[in-house]
Design a protein around this motif. Sequence first.
Motif, short mmCIF file in Angstrom:
data_model
loop_
_atom_site.label_atom_id
_atom_site.label_comp_id
_atom_site.label_asym_id
_atom_site.label_seq_id
_atom_site.Cartn_x
_atom_site.Cartn_y
_atom_site.Cartn_z
N SER A 1 45.89 30.60 49.70
CA SER A 1 44.36 31.26 49.48
C SER A 1 43.28 32.28 49.40
O SER A 1 42.83 33.15 49.17
CB SER A 1 44.51 30.28 47.84
OG SER A 1 43.02 29.10 48.60
N GLU A 2 43.27 31.76 50.88
CA GLU A 2 41.84 32.41 51.17
C GLU A 2 42.83 33.41 52.01
O GLU A 2 41.69 34.42 52.77
CB GLU A 2 41.40 31.65 52.53
CG GLU A 2 40.58 30.16 51.76
CD GLU A 2 40.12 29.08 52.78
OE1 GLU A 2 38.67 30.02 53.51
OE2 GLU A 2 40.16 28.13 52.63
N CYS A 3 43.82 33.28 52.21
CA CYS A 3 44.47 34.67 52.53
C CYS A 3 45.31 36.04 51.42
O CYS A 3 45.82 35.63 50.73
CB CYS A 3 45.62 34.36 53.81
SG CYS A 3 45.08 33.31 54.81
N SER B 1 43.94 31.17 61.03
CA SER B 1 43.94 32.37 60.72
C SER B 1 45.10 33.20 59.86
O SER B 1 46.21 32.27 59.37
CB SER B 1 44.39 33.14 62.32
OG SER B 1 45.44 33.09 62.39
N CYS B 2 44.85 34.10 59.12
CA CYS B 2 46.14 34.68 58.11
C CYS B 2 46.88 35.59 58.79
O CYS B 2 46.70 36.55 59.34
CB CYS B 2 45.15 35.51 57.12
SG CYS B 2 44.06 34.32 55.91
N ASN C 1 50.06 38.93 51.13
CA ASN C 1 51.28 39.09 52.49
C ASN C 1 51.11 38.06 52.97
O ASN C 1 51.42 38.74 54.69
CB ASN C 1 51.56 40.87 52.06
CG ASN C 1 50.56 41.82 52.87
OD1 ASN C 1 49.18 40.54 53.08
ND2 ASN C 1 50.76 42.49 53.09
N ARG C 2 50.21 37.36 53.32
CA ARG C 2 49.54 37.32 53.98
C ARG C 2 49.79 34.65 53.81
O ARG C 2 49.20 34.83 52.84
CB ARG C 2 48.03 37.10 55.08
CG ARG C 2 48.18 38.54 55.47
CD ARG C 2 48.97 38.40 57.01
NE ARG C 2 49.03 40.24 57.61
CZ ARG C 2 49.86 40.83 57.31
NH1 ARG C 2 51.36 41.10 56.68
NH2 ARG C 2 50.10 41.97 58.05
N ALA C 3 49.95 34.59 55.00
CA ALA C 3 50.03 32.74 55.32
C ALA C 3 48.77 32.51 56.23
O ALA C 3 48.36 33.02 57.20
CB ALA C 3 51.11 32.57 55.23
N ILE D 1 54.17 33.41 51.35
CA ILE D 1 55.99 32.48 52.33
C ILE D 1 57.10 33.89 52.54
O ILE D 1 56.29 35.25 52.43
CB ILE D 1 56.07 31.96 51.08
CG1 ILE D 1 57.12 32.60 50.21
CG2 ILE D 1 55.07 30.25 50.78
CD1 ILE D 1 57.77 31.29 49.54
N ALA D 2 57.63 33.18 52.95
CA ALA D 2 58.06 34.85 53.91
C ALA D 2 59.83 34.64 52.57
O ALA D 2 60.41 33.05 52.02
CB ALA D 2 59.18 34.21 54.90
#
Length: 413
Positions: A342-344, A354-355, A347-349, A376-377
């Motif tokens: 949720s901190e990213c 790290s994001c 389109n990032r995980a 997620i992918a």
Amino acid sequence: MEVLQTAVLLVAAFVIVSVNGQYYSRIVSGASCSSYTCGTNAKCTISEGRPVCSCLNLHMGDPLVRCIRVECQIDDDCIGSKACLNNRCVDPCAGLCGVNAECQTRNHVPTCSCPPGQTGDPFTACRIADPQAACKPSPCGQNTECNVINEVPVCTCLPGYRGSPLVGCRHECESDYDCGNHLACTSEYKCESPCKCGENANCEVINHRAKCTCPNNWQGSPYVACRPECTHHSDCPRGKPACLYQKCMNPCEGVCGVNANCELRDITPICSCPKDMTGDPFVSCRPFGPRDLCEPNPCGANAICTPGHDNTGKERPVCTCPTGYLGNALFSCQRGECLTDSECPDNRACIDYSCQNPCTGRQCGPTATCTPRRHIAVCTCPDGTRGDAVVTCNRIDTQSVLNSGRFIRYRNY
């Protein structure tokens, strides 16, 4: 001739006056001061169309015959120190005040008063004042003193006496019981402290009697002189080398903690734990334990120290970065970019704090498409292919076949 003059004086003029739109005629007398002759020192003025004769200012008499000049008519015609009496400016103080009194006139009004140092009724007589007249005879009682303050007699007891000065005063005391418990009656009949102790001695008064004692830890006779146990360190023995508060003491007594050592540097106590122990020497010393490996923390900034062992089994501190932190724990741990997805961005995980892009090339099949969404992918087969996108996508061959008279096209479902 007289008839002609009368006719001339009575000639009237007609004047047309308009009132509320109506016109009226009004007779105005033609008399004037030139037609009348007032008396000597008189003047003529016109009032309501008629001449009026009056005497000039500061004149009195018949204004049709003769007016005579006078000095004044009211007080304001005179200077401030005089008043107007019978049309003359005179001194109003003449014969007004009593014997020896002084008179001053201000704004035409006389005021009588007695001179400084004298008293009495200024309208009758003034006499030399006696500052002690109110005390003659004295209205006070025995053993008192009478003084006049603001012309009022004030009674007070003589020194060494007490009581009511109006009735009579007596000695401050005749016996000890006339004094407070902390005082005694002297031969001069005064209540005073009975303390006559020696130098530096303490005095306590009990029932009018003095009790002399030396201060704690002081020596000597309280009725002669008291002296302290010491005034310099050199006055003290080796076992109690410090002179503190004028008493020989050992500075190490009660200063250090349990199991701690105390050494004197001059007279200053130095507390320390023995070499095989640790702790706060001012509180308590204890043997070394595993927890002491991390006290103080030998690791880097923000790192966590945990007692552990090396490859040989010897105890040593183990440094690790806390959850959410990255870096070399021996030097410094820095907080990661994230702890949760949720901190990213969408389109990032959050990968390794790290994001990062969740599509690393290993999530989908070799011919599938990987799209980062909601952290997620997401794997999908491209157009014209079908299959399990996580495993592989196969190409679709388009062919037309007749099946029960219908045209069937295979598609990717």
